[in-house]
Design a protein around this motif. Sequence first.
Motif, short mmCIF file in Angstrom:
data_model
loop_
_atom_site.label_atom_id
_atom_site.label_comp_id
_atom_site.label_asym_id
_atom_site.label_seq_id
_atom_site.Cartn_x
_atom_site.Cartn_y
_atom_site.Cartn_z
N ASN A 1 0.71 -1.18 0.10
CA ASN A 1 -0.13 0.24 -0.10
C ASN A 1 0.98 1.27 0.06
O ASN A 1 1.88 1.29 0.66
N SER B 1 -10.36 3.59 -9.79
CA SER B 1 -10.29 4.99 -8.97
C SER B 1 -11.39 5.66 -8.90
O SER B 1 -11.85 6.65 -9.57
N VAL C 1 -14.03 -2.00 -4.55
CA VAL C 1 -13.17 -2.72 -3.94
C VAL C 1 -12.88 -4.13 -4.75
O VAL C 1 -11.67 -4.78 -4.88
N LEU D 1 -6.33 -0.28 -6.11
CA LEU D 1 -7.31 0.69 -5.77
C LEU D 1 -6.86 2.00 -5.52
O LEU D 1 -6.10 2.25 -4.66
N PHE E 1 -7.27 6.25 -4.62
CA PHE E 1 -7.96 7.17 -3.87
C PHE E 1 -7.32 8.43 -4.03
O PHE E 1 -6.12 8.46 -3.38
N LEU F 1 -12.54 0.52 4.99
CA LEU F 1 -11.65 0.16 4.06
C LEU F 1 -10.47 -0.53 4.98
O LEU F 1 -9.63 -1.15 4.33
N LEU G 1 -8.06 -4.16 3.74
CA LEU G 1 -6.62 -3.68 3.72
C LEU G 1 -5.94 -4.71 4.55
O LEU G 1 -4.61 -5.25 4.36
N ARG H 1 -7.92 -8.68 3.31
CA ARG H 1 -8.09 -8.97 1.91
C ARG H 1 -9.45 -9.70 1.69
O ARG H 1 -9.65 -10.25 0.78
N ILE I 1 -6.11 -6.20 -2.73
CA ILE I 1 -5.73 -5.25 -3.52
C ILE I 1 -4.66 -4.34 -3.04
O ILE I 1 -4.33 -4.68 -1.89
N PHE J 1 -3.55 -1.08 -2.14
CA PHE J 1 -4.29 0.37 -2.19
C PHE J 1 -3.38 1.50 -2.33
O PHE J 1 -1.94 1.74 -1.85
N THR K 1 -2.91 5.82 -2.86
CA THR K 1 -3.70 6.93 -2.55
C THR K 1 -2.78 8.31 -2.72
O THR K 1 -1.47 8.20 -2.53
N ILE L 1 -0.71 1.58 6.11
CA ILE L 1 -0.11 2.09 4.63
C ILE L 1 1.54 1.76 4.77
O ILE L 1 2.03 2.20 5.76
#
Length: 521
Positions: A242, A296, A319, A327, A329, A343, A347, A350, A367, A369, A371, A410
């Motif tokens: 992420n 997106s 998702v 994905l 954002f 979310l 994350l 899964r 996914i 992620f 952002t 993240i």
Amino acid sequence: MSKNIDSGTPPKDKYKPKAIVNHLRCATLDGLSAKIIEVEATFTKGLPGFAVVGLASSDIQEAKERVKSALLTNDFTFPPLKITVNLSPSDLRKAGTHFDLSIALLNALHKEKITEEEMFVFGELGLDGRVKSSSTLFPIILSLKEQGLLKRAIVPKEAMRYLSHIAGVDFIAVETLSETIGLFKTKDFRASTKQFSYSSNSFTILNQRYYDDIDIELDFSDIKGQRVAKRGALISASGMHNFMMEGNPGCGKSMIAKRIKDILPPLLEIEMLSIAKHQFLDGVIPSFKAKRPMRSPHHTATSSSIFGGGSHMAKIGEVALAHNGVLFFDELPHFSKNILEALREPLQDRRVNISRVNSKVEYDADIMFVTAMNPCPCGNALSKKKECRCSEQEIKRYKNRLSDPFLDRIDIFVVMQEVSADDKADVSSRELKELVNRAFKAQKERKQENLNGKLREDEIEKFCILTEDANKILFSAIERFGLSHRGIGSIKKVARTIADLELSLNIEKRHILEALSYRRR
């Protein structure tokens, strides 16, 4: 001599209607999983009629008219009997136009005993008897195949352009109702189609074949400067970590995010089929390329559109459509706080669970992620050339929209550099793709089931081996920054990917230091 009082009396059962019962197999979607449905029909004496029972949806009820027209245009005469078609189990809601062909066959062959009761039959009927495909056919057949429930099926010939990608199933492709009736009368059920074979852009690791589409739509060579961000994007793509970018408006955050999808790791055939299944459920005909998806959604999107929903039939959202892909954002703090907090589950686990009164659906959401966000509401907080117009209270309120538990998920955080006239393009997507593939091969040759960014706790201990110096640095960071267990695991996973890019067997001190540099302060 006694008189036989029953001599002139017919048997009691003589006038009872004798029902002829035939069976065929079909299936319906229950969430994202297919369930086998037994289609059975009886023809009994009584007021002529045609009924379909068993919690059939409106499109199945409409099948009666399509079936009648298709049979009548193919010289079939309906008997003066009461026709009852049952879809079993009766307590499961069914939907889909692909039940037409099996219902029509049971009518056309009502005088004969169908011995192929376990034969799966799928197809929508035109009024002239043509057999057509439907949008849910591919997801149903793929789900049945994954469950080991399907070996042979009669399907529309026009659907073979995508059903041929599903290996291990004998498909008998038909074009018309009369052709299908002929198959049952001659009992000639040999597979009439060949399986699709992938040939280009593939390689094998430990007896697993991976497919890779090397077409570049948007190139990293278009981005000038931002070496740190591009390095972060490379590491993220290599391990499916992420990734968050923070910077001034126009510095290249969205450009980097949109180019990540072209350098992502290769795919297994089953992963490509899973992506295609979700695209069919979204109403899109997939290309079956070895390309990971990227979704997106806009920050005004609702929770149902992001995660899926629906009052009767729960549908997948963004998702699920990003499964095995990205994905993205943009303008992260502008998304609803409810969406950002919800979310956290996909994350971490899964997977996403949708619970409604009439349905409960669980689906995979593996996914990556990505952002992007501005440092403040006006966007100029990090600029040395533009003045920030935001007060401290406004900046605090803006950043407080993101909770620590969310940000802790993240792995890589990058602060973008300000645009300069001296910035130059220094790397292309093709060069980055080669590095990603090298790191991917290193991970798979270690017999990793998951890529580094998706490693479980037990896998982290097994595959993320640190040298003594690297351990000391990590221990100091834990004491200094108060890292959580999730944060420690995240640093190890990022360091493992950095080491894989250098083809290093163990995680060295420099790998841990670089991984620590990507932690959010």
